[in-house]
Motif scaffolding. Structure first.
Motif, mmCIF file in Angstrom:
data_model
loop_
_atom_site.group_PDB
_atom_site.id
_atom_site.type_symbol
_atom_site.label_atom_id
_atom_site.label_comp_id
_atom_site.label_asym_id
_atom_site.label_seq_id
_atom_site.Cartn_x
_atom_site.Cartn_y
_atom_site.Cartn_z
ATOM 1 N N LEU A 49 0.828 -1.206 0.000
ATOM 2 C CA LEU A 49 0.000 0.000 0.000
ATOM 3 C C LEU A 49 0.863 1.256 0.000
ATOM 4 N N ILE A 50 1.970 1.230 0.753
ATOM 5 C CA ILE A 50 2.894 2.368 0.738
ATOM 6 C C ILE A 50 3.478 2.555 -0.652
ATOM 7 N N GLN A 51 3.831 1.429 -1.326
ATOM 8 C CA GLN A 51 4.379 1.523 -2.673
ATOM 9 C C GLN A 51 3.344 2.074 -3.648
ATOM 10 N N ASN A 52 2.088 1.672 -3.495
ATOM 11 C CA ASN A 52 1.031 2.191 -4.372
ATOM 12 C C ASN A 52 0.877 3.696 -4.201
ATOM 13 N N ALA A 53 0.978 4.148 -2.935
ATOM 14 C CA ALA A 53 0.883 5.597 -2.700
ATOM 15 C C ALA A 53 2.079 6.307 -3.319
ATOM 16 N N GLU A 54 3.265 5.728 -3.202
ATOM 17 C CA GLU A 54 4.464 6.304 -3.814
ATOM 18 C C GLU A 54 4.302 6.376 -5.325
ATOM 19 N N ASP A 55 3.780 5.300 -5.931
ATOM 20 C CA ASP A 55 3.588 5.276 -7.382
ATOM 21 C C ASP A 55 2.589 6.332 -7.825
ATOM 22 N N ALA A 56 1.639 6.643 -6.950
ATOM 23 C CA ALA A 56 0.629 7.646 -7.280
ATOM 24 C C ALA A 56 1.122 9.066 -7.027
ATOM 25 N N ALA A 86 -6.831 -2.094 -13.715
ATOM 26 C CA ALA A 86 -5.601 -2.700 -13.216
ATOM 27 C C ALA A 86 -5.791 -3.328 -11.852
ATOM 28 N N ILE A 87 -6.494 -2.617 -10.967
ATOM 29 C CA ILE A 87 -6.632 -3.127 -9.602
ATOM 30 C C ILE A 87 -7.568 -4.318 -9.548
ATOM 31 N N CYS A 88 -8.400 -4.461 -10.583
ATOM 32 C CA CYS A 88 -9.313 -5.601 -10.643
ATOM 33 C C CYS A 88 -8.777 -6.711 -11.550
ATOM 34 N N GLY A 89 -7.540 -6.541 -12.023
ATOM 35 C CA GLY A 89 -6.957 -7.565 -12.867
ATOM 36 C C GLY A 89 -5.818 -8.274 -12.155
ATOM 37 N N VAL A 90 -5.225 -9.213 -12.871
ATOM 38 C CA VAL A 90 -4.096 -9.966 -12.333
ATOM 39 C C VAL A 90 -2.935 -9.809 -13.310
ATOM 40 N N GLY A 91 -1.915 -9.118 -12.868
ATOM 41 C CA GLY A 91 -0.740 -8.945 -13.721
ATOM 42 C C GLY A 91 -0.980 -7.986 -14.854
ATOM 43 N N HIS A 92 -1.931 -7.068 -14.738
ATOM 44 C CA HIS A 92 -2.201 -6.106 -15.794
ATOM 45 C C HIS A 92 -2.159 -4.699 -15.239
ATOM 46 N N GLY A 93 -1.108 -4.415 -14.472
ATOM 47 C CA GLY A 93 -0.957 -3.079 -13.916
ATOM 48 C C GLY A 93 -0.799 -2.051 -15.017
ATOM 49 N N THR A 94 -1.177 -0.841 -14.723
ATOM 50 C CA THR A 94 -1.113 0.214 -15.733
ATOM 51 C C THR A 94 0.310 0.579 -16.061
ATOM 52 N N LYS A 95 1.252 0.231 -15.192
ATOM 53 C CA LYS A 95 2.640 0.601 -15.444
ATOM 54 C C LYS A 95 3.522 -0.642 -15.360
ATOM 55 N N SER A 96 3.074 -1.687 -15.988
ATOM 56 C CA SER A 96 3.825 -2.930 -15.915
ATOM 57 C C SER A 96 5.182 -2.812 -16.554
ATOM 58 N N GLY A 97 5.391 -1.879 -17.443
ATOM 59 C CA GLY A 97 6.692 -1.703 -18.055
ATOM 60 C C GLY A 97 7.621 -0.834 -17.255
ATOM 61 N N ASP A 98 7.117 -0.208 -16.207
ATOM 62 C CA ASP A 98 7.931 0.692 -15.382
ATOM 63 C C ASP A 98 8.492 -0.081 -14.211
ATOM 64 N N LEU A 99 9.817 -0.272 -14.235
ATOM 65 C CA LEU A 99 10.444 -1.084 -13.189
ATOM 66 C C LEU A 99 10.325 -0.456 -11.818
ATOM 67 N N THR A 100 10.068 0.858 -11.750
ATOM 68 C CA THR A 100 9.973 1.491 -10.438
ATOM 69 C C THR A 100 8.638 1.206 -9.786
ATOM 70 N N LYS A 101 7.666 0.768 -10.560
ATOM 71 C CA LYS A 101 6.325 0.542 -10.011
ATOM 72 C C LYS A 101 6.190 -0.918 -9.610
#
Length: 892
Positions: A49-56, A86-101
């Protein structure tokens, strides 16, 4: 809030998203329950959750725990329709190509399902809950009545991230009402009671440390409060620091107690990997004190991918970067090409960090201890091997090693001091001369010792290639020319160093043992400036300590003395005295002025040239003897021992050859005193030397210095059981019994027996052989075993016995001289001791045996020969018993 983060009006089509997910995953999504069990510690979802807030892009977030739910808020970018998918999927994050996310909604968010079955999200215009992991349903905004019996909306209005005064700053929160993202996680899982969930999450929140924020870019503050929670505020502040890094202070306040952690952080953009927006980072703990900032290694270090992974780095500092991890983020694939390339960039950053710390004078041996020191932990194919190689190469080629006195140098210009004190003795210029280097060479910092940190010591010596300087190597470089160029003060410092390292100047402790190297180095500075070894070729001190004041009498002998300005320094005289140096005295006069006049040109010579009696000043010789006698009386115990040693080595005793009358100066041990008995015994013997007739007043002193007054057997001593060791080799052991040495000898015996007279033979019998009867003949045991099991015995004659048995030297009644075997003990003159033991050893005739042989009709010598064979006697006895048995006779 920045304009680019203004809430967007989103009208997510939840029905369409559900339909897409039903098509993708089906209606039965129970298998996705495994996604909530990714972590062994369920409370790890807090980091997601902290990482999600950081990503946002959030700068602040809060956790509020209730008995039945957890509410999480942050002020980051509001949700979009893509975020809902994304949050309702599995492995389909909006920034899957961004290694920082790395906390992508696709999998990382699924960790919340360890505690809830129906998480709810309110963000901007988006308000929905998730059922069956992938099915979104709309819900009422916070504060509004839910449609269709939905769960009551949460009251977001008026909620804010409560600020507090931290380091004098007013961190008062703001009303985030419409700009805050709110997550609500009801504790509605059937297999995890609400009380268990609340307790585990409370423990996880209370355990959050300030390091949680260390490597984040956006989040600066995290709060936690509520049910069973101690209440914690985490805060991060950053500032530039001298050099290329930055200072980061992470603070933690809990239960009214605040702790601050200071870090020095460096970063390197990953431009070389095609990701200029990403970075590798290194952080070292820092402490600020009255003497400035100090860096030191941490205790344990796990690889950081925003937050700690389970990958141990074996470093004393933290490294962070966008490494690819396993889904649970508990491990980092070592052979992943991206991870290996990223480790290489971290290694390049490490070199920059070392250079920056050197340039800001913060590169200490404590920092070096944080480096990858143990090669065994960084194998050839290990992901972090580049850090080991980079650190080793940098220290070997760049001036990065702290040196004594301040500053830095590369490995070729650095040495390790094998013992303390070398750095005080040798500055960089002198050490360079000692090492034969073209320029200055510095010792590593005084804190680098094998006792304080053996790991760093071995690393510098074995991995980096820093050479070690031993005291022995220093002494090898202390040539007379080198020492002559040093000041008296430096020589005194050398003596104090040697005094602390006694092994350098010890005497040999056993035959064949090497003396300390300082005993042969020219370390003594004499008053005339010469540099000489402390011990001369004869093994005695080469100089004396200066007297308390110069001698006023010009006629007093001159002695070589240590320079007064050196000997008077604190600690120097103690060393010189321990070395055996003393002030000159009567012993010194004998050793340095008297005995050298008698010294042979070849000290090792055992056959001095004949002396013309006319060339010897007898008056002066007698004066010399008188001085020697006084020195023996006046000398200290140590001085007397030294004097006796030197007297025994010097040919100064006037002696006359007993056979030729030739006169020579001989060593005391080569001369016998001129007594009536010894003159009788040695008369005519060209191998014997007797002291001069004029030595009557000094007979006692002559005995004391080694002139012999009696002929004593040369024989090995027996042990307490009477055994004399003869041979002790592998599978060959021999020993004499009852004190017998088969090699025993007597000076002059062969000549005396070959030239007999009644008086001389009586002296040999009574004075020499009777006391040494056990050395004439005896038994020697031989065995292949050291324990002498299965030993054989042999009766032998020693050289004494062979001479005495073979020569005709015993006076017979008819005036002739006979061999011992040819004469009876009773026939010897009355002055001969009647010693049966000696007679038996020499094999002399016994009348009783002769009479028995005659009466029994045995041939001469039969019984004597028979007695030498006990086994034969026993056989004869058995035969006699057999023949005399009446019963056996009747049977015949």
């Amino acid at each position: 809030m920045p304009a680019d983060q203004a809430p967007a009006k989103v009208a997510a089509d939840y029905a369409a998203i559900r339909a897409e997910n039903v098509a993708r995953y089906g209606w039965d999504t129970a298998v996705l329950d495994l996604l909530g069990q990714l972590y062994s510690d369920r409370s790890h979802f807090l980091f997601e959750l902290i990482q999600n807030a950081e990503d946002a892009g959030a700068t602040a977030m809060s956790f509020e725990l209730f008995a039945d739910r957890l509410q999480v808020r942050h002020d980051g970018r509001p949700f979009t329709a893509d975020d809902v998918r994304a949050i309702c999927g599995v492995g389909h994050g909006t920034k899957s190509g961004d290694l920082t996310k790395i906390g992508k909604f696709g999998i990382g968010f699924k960790s919340v399902y360890a505690y809830t079955d129906s998480p709810r999200i309110h963000s901007g215009e988006v308000h929905f809950r998730i059922e069956a992991y992938v099915h979104p349903h709309p819900v009422a905004p916070p504060g509004e009545d839910p449609p269709g019996g939905d769960l009551a909306g949460e009251d977001l209005a008026g909620r804010h991230l409560a600020g507090e005064d931290l380091a004098g700053e007013d961190l008062a929160g703001e009303d985030l009402a419409a700009s805050t993202t709110l997550f609500v996680f009801p504790f509605d899982r059937a297999d995890v009671p609400a009380a268990v969930a609340a307790a585990e999450i409370a423990a996880g929140l209370d355990a959050l440390s300030g390091e949680t924020l260390l490597f984040l870019r956006n989040l600066e503050r995290i709060e936690s409060s509520g049910h069973q929670v101690a209440g914690t505020l985490l805060r991060r502040r950053s500032a530039s620091r001298p050099g290329t890094g930055r200072q980061v202070i992470v603070s933690r306040r809990q239960a009214g107690r605040r702790t601050d952690q200071e870090w020095a952080v460096w970063q390197r953009p990953l431009t070389a990997l095609g990701e200029p927006g990403l970075r590798a980072e290194i952080a070292l703990p820092a402490w600020s004190g009255p003497d400035g900032t100090r860096l030191a290694p941490g205790q344990a270090s796990r690889l950081i991918v925003s937050f700690p992974t389970e990958k141990e780095t074996f470093l004393g500092f933290l490294i962070q970067g966008p490494y690819r991890t396993t889904p649970a983020r508990d491990n980092v694939p070592e052979h992943d090409p991206w991870n290996q390339d990223l480790a290489g960039q971290t290694a390049a950053l490490l070199i920059d960090v070392l250079a920056d710390l050197r340039d800001t004078s913060l590169l200490t041996t404590d920092v070096l201890q944080a480096l990858p020191l143990e090669e065994s932990r960084f194998g050839a194919d290990a992901m972090l091997r580049p850090l080991f190689e980079a650190a080793r190469g940098a220290l070997a080629t760049q001036p990065l090693i702290p040196v004594a006195g301040g500053g830095y140098a590369a490995a070729p210009q650095v040495r390790l001091a094998a013992v303390p004190g070398l750095g005080d003795l040798l500055d960089a210029d002198l050490l360079g001369q000692i090492c034969g280097a073209p320029g200055p060479v510095a010792f590593a910092d005084e804190s680098v010792t094998p006792e304080r940190d053996p790991l760093l010591w071995r690393y510098l010596r074995e991995a980096v290639g820093v050479a070690e300087v031993t005291p022995e190597a220093v002494l090898d470089g202390c040539t007379a020319e080198f020492l002559a160029a040093r000041s008296d003060e430096w020589i005194g410092a050398l003596y104090r160093f040697l005094d602390r390292n006694q092994a350098l100047w010890r005497e040999p402790s056993a035959p064949g043992d090497k003396p300390g190297p300082a005993r042969s180095a020219p370390i003594l500075r004499l008053e005339n400036g010469a540099q000489v070894p402390p011990v001369d070729t004869r093994g005695r001190p080469a100089a004396y300590l200066p007297l308390p004041s110069p001698a006023p009498n010009a006629g007093v002998p001159v002695f070589p003395t240590v320079r007064r300005s050196v000997a008077d320094q604190p600690g120097a005289r103690r060393f010189l005295e321990a070395l055996g140096l003393t002030e000159p005295d009567i012993v010194a006069e004998v050793l340095d002025h008297l005995l050298p006049r008698y010294a042979s040109p070849d000290p090792a010579s055992l056959d001095p040239a004949p002396l013309d009696p006319a060339s010897l000043d007898l008056a002066r010789h007698e004066a010399d003897l008188e001085l020697i006698a006084r020195a023996l009386v006046q000398a200290s115990v140590a001085g007397r021992e030294r004097l006796l040693t030197e007297l025994g080595r010097t040919a100064f005793v006037l002696a006359e050859n007993a056979g030729t009358g030739q006169v020579r100066l001989l060593r005391p041990g080569d001369v016998y005193l001129r007594t009536a008995d010894l003159e009788l015994y040695f008369d005519g013997n060209p191998a014997a030397w007797l002291s001069a007739d004029s030595y009557g007043p000094w007979l006692a002193q002559l005995r004391e210095i080694g002139v012999r007054d009696a002929v004593c057997p040369r024989a090995r001593q027996s042990d307490h059981l009477g055994y004399v060791p003869v041979t002790d080799e592998f599978a060959r052991h021999e020993r004499g019994l009852a004190g017998f040495d088969p090699a025993a000898s007597l000076d002059g015996l062969e000549h005396a027996l070959a030239n007999p007279s009644t008086e001389r033979s009586e002296y040999v019998w009574n004075t020499l052989l009777v006391p040494a009867r056990h050395l004439v003949a005896g038994v020697v045991e031989r065995s292949p075993r050291e324990s002498f099991d299965d030993a054989t015995a042999a009766s032998l004659l020693s050289p004494i016995g062979e001479s005495a048995v073979g020569a005709a030297w015993l006076p017979a009644p008819d005036g002739t001289f006979r061999r011992p075997a040819d004469i009876d003990l009773a026939d010897l003159p009355t002055g001969f001791a009647r010693d049966e033991g000696l007679a038996q050893a020499l094999g002399m005739i016994k009348p009783v045996i002769d009479d028995a042989e005659r009466q029994l009709g045995f041939p001469p010598g039969f019984l004597r020969r028979l007695s030498a064979h006990p086994d034969l006697i026993e056989r004869i006895e058995r035969e006699l018993r057999f023949r005399g048995d009446p019963g056996r006779g009747a049977g015949k």
